[in-house]
Design a protein around this motif. Sequence first.
Motif, PDB file in Angstrom:
ATOM      1  N   VAL A   6       0.843  -1.189   0.000  1.00 10.99           N
ATOM      2  CA  VAL A   6       0.000   0.000   0.000  1.00 10.99           C
ATOM      3  C   VAL A   6       0.885   1.249   0.000  1.00 10.99           C
ATOM      4  O   VAL A   6       1.845   1.359   0.765  1.00 10.99           O
ATOM      5  CB  VAL A   6      -0.928   0.011   1.232  1.00 10.99           C
ATOM      6  N   GLY A  31      -1.851  -4.337  -2.677  1.00 11.43           N
ATOM      7  CA  GLY A  31      -2.104  -2.932  -2.412  1.00 11.43           C
ATOM      8  C   GLY A  31      -1.307  -1.954  -3.239  1.00 11.43           C
ATOM      9  O   GLY A  31      -1.452  -0.737  -3.072  1.00 11.43           O
ATOM     10  N   THR A  33      -0.084   0.404  -6.305  1.00 12.48           N
ATOM     11  CA  THR A  33      -0.666   1.120  -7.436  1.00 12.48           C
ATOM     12  C   THR A  33       0.118   0.692  -8.669  1.00 12.48           C
ATOM     13  O   THR A  33       1.324   0.911  -8.750  1.00 12.48           O
ATOM     14  CB  THR A  33      -0.555   2.641  -7.246  1.00 12.48           C
ATOM     15  N   GLY A  62      -3.082   6.926  -6.552  1.00 18.78           N
ATOM     16  CA  GLY A  62      -3.694   5.805  -5.860  1.00 18.78           C
ATOM     17  C   GLY A  62      -4.479   4.892  -6.765  1.00 18.78           C
ATOM     18  O   GLY A  62      -5.043   3.915  -6.301  1.00 18.78           O
TER      19      GLY A  62
END
Length: 254
Positions: A6, A31, A33, A62
């Motif tokens: 993430v 997570g 991108t 994101g």
Amino acid sequence: MVGWAVGRLALVTGAGSGIGRAACQVLSREGATVIAADRNYDAALETIKTHTALASGSNDVGEHCAIELDVADSKSVQNLVQTLSKQYRVPPRIIVNSAGITRDNWMLKLSEEDYESVLNVNLKGTFLIMQTFAKAMAEAKVSGSIVNISSIVGKYGNIGQTNYSASKAGVVAMTQTAAKELGKFNIRVNVVLPGFIDTPMVKTVPDKVKESLLKMVPLGRLGTPNEVAELIMFLASDKSSFINGASIDVTGGY
């Protein structure tokens, strides 16, 4: 999405199919991108829409995006790093060099053009992406992981693939050198050597040849792109934080 990746950008080349597409899927699951890059933009977009956690190709931070990219063209690579800098303001910390082509023929019949095209994409393309994005990470003072995709053919050779085997052997040696040079920036570089994986590239192999190859695989089957992608995910993660300059076979024992 809760996962170790993430907040991290992941650039995957050759993302329109096969191992590259599977890598996008597992990295997004964790997570990350994902920036799916491929010479075939429509295929990269399909990867984003169908095979990643989010189905958006918008420019918002994101969210995943698809990019048209020719890894063998330095201008195309420079345009990419500039575009991503404006879009995300931080460089990708995960790089997966999965773009690759074949132009198979017997060595005595192999054209210079087919030799050069394979070396340009598989070897030069990997170099350009590594150099450009390692420089961006070093300048931003962020740690990162680069995972290059070679082939077991780069270790043992294969009939009809003098150009391909040479390019993939070069990727291994280049990875080991890059790992030594980039370690001081806390950028790790490792290489995966897939065996015979069920990808569009392997589907072009004649059935009789494929049958003889499978006899040399103790597990008796082709591998799946996802099985390679899971290793890529591990090498990209902090779980492999002391693995650098490694070459790992994924071959079913070939």
